[in-house]
Design a protein around this motif. Structure first.
Motif, PDB file in Angstrom:
ATOM      1  N   SER A   1       0.843  -1.186   0.000  1.00  0.00           N
ATOM      2  CA  SER A   1       0.000   0.000   0.000  1.00  0.00           C
ATOM      3  C   SER A   1       0.879   1.236   0.000  1.00  0.00           C
ATOM      4  N   ILE A   2       0.249   2.360  -0.308  1.00  0.00           N
ATOM      5  CA  ILE A   2       0.940   3.644  -0.183  1.00  0.00           C
ATOM      6  C   ILE A   2       0.081   4.533   0.702  1.00  0.00           C
ATOM      7  N   ARG A   3       0.734   5.489   1.343  1.00  0.00           N
ATOM      8  CA  ARG A   3      -0.005   6.442   2.160  1.00  0.00           C
ATOM      9  C   ARG A   3       0.732   7.758   2.205  1.00  0.00           C
ATOM     10  N   THR A   4      -0.017   8.796   2.488  1.00  0.00           N
ATOM     11  CA  THR A   4       0.559  10.121   2.624  1.00  0.00           C
ATOM     12  C   THR A   4       0.612  10.443   4.107  1.00  0.00           C
ATOM     13  N   VAL A   5       1.799  10.824   4.569  1.00  0.00           N
ATOM     14  CA  VAL A   5       2.022  11.069   6.000  1.00  0.00           C
ATOM     15  C   VAL A   5       2.641  12.443   6.195  1.00  0.00           C
ATOM     16  N   SER A   6       2.477  12.961   7.398  1.00  0.00           N
ATOM     17  CA  SER A   6       3.121  14.218   7.757  1.00  0.00           C
ATOM     18  C   SER A   6       3.437  14.176   9.250  1.00  0.00           C
ATOM     19  N   PRO A   7       4.412  14.979   9.679  1.00  0.00           N
ATOM     20  CA  PRO A   7       4.781  14.966  11.097  1.00  0.00           C
ATOM     21  C   PRO A   7       3.647  15.519  11.957  1.00  0.00           C
ATOM     22  N   PRO A   8       3.503  15.036  13.177  1.00  0.00           N
ATOM     23  CA  PRO A   8       4.284  13.962  13.806  1.00  0.00           C
ATOM     24  C   PRO A   8       3.823  12.604  13.273  1.00  0.00           C
ATOM     25  N   PHE A   9       4.776  11.711  13.052  1.00  0.00           N
ATOM     26  CA  PHE A   9       4.487  10.400  12.470  1.00  0.00           C
ATOM     27  C   PHE A   9       4.038   9.435  13.550  1.00  0.00           C
ATOM     28  N   GLU A  10       3.129   8.523  13.190  1.00  0.00           N
ATOM     29  CA  GLU A  10       2.616   7.534  14.136  1.00  0.00           C
ATOM     30  C   GLU A  10       3.490   6.281  14.193  1.00  0.00           C
ATOM     31  N   PHE A  11       4.600   6.288  13.479  1.00  0.00           N
ATOM     32  CA  PHE A  11       5.527   5.156  13.456  1.00  0.00           C
ATOM     33  C   PHE A  11       6.939   5.714  13.303  1.00  0.00           C
ATOM     34  N   ASP A  12       7.926   4.878  13.626  1.00  0.00           N
ATOM     35  CA  ASP A  12       9.316   5.290  13.461  1.00  0.00           C
ATOM     36  C   ASP A  12       9.695   5.230  11.992  1.00  0.00           C
ATOM     37  N   LEU A  13      10.303   6.285  11.523  1.00  0.00           N
ATOM     38  CA  LEU A  13      10.786   6.317  10.141  1.00  0.00           C
ATOM     39  C   LEU A  13      12.066   5.507  10.017  1.00  0.00           C
ATOM     40  N   HIS A  14      12.228   4.820   8.894  1.00  0.00           N
ATOM     41  CA  HIS A  14      13.505   4.169   8.587  1.00  0.00           C
ATOM     42  C   HIS A  14      14.559   5.273   8.546  1.00  0.00           C
ATOM     43  N   PRO A  15      15.763   5.047   9.074  1.00  0.00           N
ATOM     44  CA  PRO A  15      16.785   6.104   9.094  1.00  0.00           C
ATOM     45  C   PRO A  15      17.092   6.699   7.720  1.00  0.00           C
ATOM     46  N   TYR A  16      17.059   5.897   6.673  1.00  0.00           N
ATOM     47  CA  TYR A  16      17.323   6.428   5.338  1.00  0.00           C
ATOM     48  C   TYR A  16      16.190   7.366   4.899  1.00  0.00           C
ATOM     49  N   VAL A  17      14.952   7.005   5.216  1.00  0.00           N
ATOM     50  CA  VAL A  17      13.803   7.851   4.890  1.00  0.00           C
ATOM     51  C   VAL A  17      13.877   9.150   5.680  1.00  0.00           C
ATOM     52  N   GLU A  18      14.208   9.042   6.945  1.00  0.00           N
ATOM     53  CA  GLU A  18      14.322  10.241   7.785  1.00  0.00           C
ATOM     54  C   GLU A  18      15.346  11.221   7.215  1.00  0.00           C
ATOM     55  N   ALA A  19      16.478  10.709   6.730  1.00  0.00           N
ATOM     56  CA  ALA A  19      17.504  11.577   6.136  1.00  0.00           C
ATOM     57  C   ALA A  19      16.958  12.290   4.900  1.00  0.00           C
ATOM     58  N   TYR A  20      16.222  11.581   4.062  1.00  0.00           N
ATOM     59  CA  TYR A  20      15.633  12.211   2.877  1.00  0.00           C
ATOM     60  C   TYR A  20      14.665  13.320   3.270  1.00  0.00           C
ATOM     61  N   LEU A  21      13.779  13.018   4.211  1.00  0.00           N
ATOM     62  CA  LEU A  21      12.752  13.984   4.594  1.00  0.00           C
ATOM     63  C   LEU A  21      13.379  15.209   5.250  1.00  0.00           C
ATOM     64  N   GLU A  22      14.432  14.988   6.017  1.00  0.00           N
ATOM     65  CA  GLU A  22      15.137  16.102   6.633  1.00  0.00           C
ATOM     66  C   GLU A  22      15.766  16.991   5.557  1.00  0.00           C
ATOM     67  N   ASP A  23      16.459  16.375   4.611  1.00  0.00           N
ATOM     68  CA  ASP A  23      17.109  17.143   3.552  1.00  0.00           C
ATOM     69  C   ASP A  23      16.103  17.850   2.642  1.00  0.00           C
ATOM     70  N   ALA A  24      14.917  17.279   2.483  1.00  0.00           N
ATOM     71  CA  ALA A  24      13.870  17.904   1.666  1.00  0.00           C
ATOM     72  C   ALA A  24      13.148  19.023   2.419  1.00  0.00           C
ATOM     73  N   GLY A  25      13.391  19.111   3.737  1.00  0.00           N
ATOM     74  CA  GLY A  25      12.763  20.153   4.529  1.00  0.00           C
ATOM     75  C   GLY A  25      11.308  19.898   4.865  1.00  0.00           C
ATOM     76  N   VAL A  26      10.891  18.635   4.873  1.00  0.00           N
ATOM     77  CA  VAL A  26       9.495  18.335   5.142  1.00  0.00           C
ATOM     78  C   VAL A  26       9.256  17.838   6.559  1.00  0.00           C
ATOM     79  N   LEU A  27      10.277  17.849   7.417  1.00  0.00           N
ATOM     80  CA  LEU A  27      10.099  17.398   8.797  1.00  0.00           C
ATOM     81  C   LEU A  27       9.696  18.525   9.730  1.00  0.00           C
ATOM     82  N   GLU A  28       9.786  19.791   9.288  1.00  0.00           N
ATOM     83  CA  GLU A  28       9.436  20.905  10.157  1.00  0.00           C
ATOM     84  C   GLU A  28       7.975  20.906  10.488  1.00  0.00           C
TER      85      GLU A  28
END
Length: 153
Positions: free
Chosen positions: A126-153
């Motif tokens: 499945s696919i889903r659209t998520v936004s912070p705060p997340f209800e699950f732990d992000l995979h570290p590689y995904v977290e790095a992408y989202l941080e660099d994209a500026g979407v974790l704020e």
């Protein structure tokens, strides 16, 4: 121009065993958040991950982005910006006894074209659209992408 012929199984095993794979990974941002897919295959099986795939020989990176978005999400995307080059090491692969997988992905921050209806491919349950705060732990590689994209704020 892209060489889209599948790599024969024996050759693919040799490649995975010996060579890092160049790929593109997509931070797909919509008005509702970021699109993640639940992976059905190794590596990262069972994880919520960004869409991505290997680059083909003679395929530009932006052509790879377009192909991966169409194949994995069923949509066209607009590239906002290239995030950078990453390095991913996995202990597992879809093949046995190859010593895991080593990817050198290039991250892209993209947006689906207006009116796109996203649908998962066979690599994702499945696919889903998520936004912070997340209800699950992000995979570290995904977290790095989202941080660099500026979407974790």
């Amino acid at each position: 121009m892209s060489d889209n012929a599948p790599v024969p199984a024996g050759e693919w095993e040799t490649i995975v065993r010996n060579v890092p794979l160049v790929s593109v990974d997509l931070v797909v941002e919509t008005d509702d958040g970021v699109v993640l897919g639940k992976r059905e295959n190794d590596p990262a099986k069972g994880e919520w991950f960004v869409p991505g795939g290997r680059a083909h020989k003679h395929e530009s990176l932006t052509d790879a982005v377009d192909r991966v978005a169409a194949a994995e999400l069923g949509c066209n995307v607009t590239v906002e910006r290239q995030l950078g080059v990453y390095e991913h090491f996995y202990d597992t692969a879809e093949l046995d006894d190859v010593g895991g997988k080593h990817y050198v992905p290039i991250g892209f921050h993209v947006r689906p074209e207006e009116g796109s209806e996203l649908r998962p491919d066979d690599q994702h349950s499945s696919i889903r659209t998520v936004s912070p705060p997340f209800e699950f732990d992000l995979h570290p590689y995904v977290e790095a992408y989202l941080e660099d994209a500026g979407v974790l704020e």
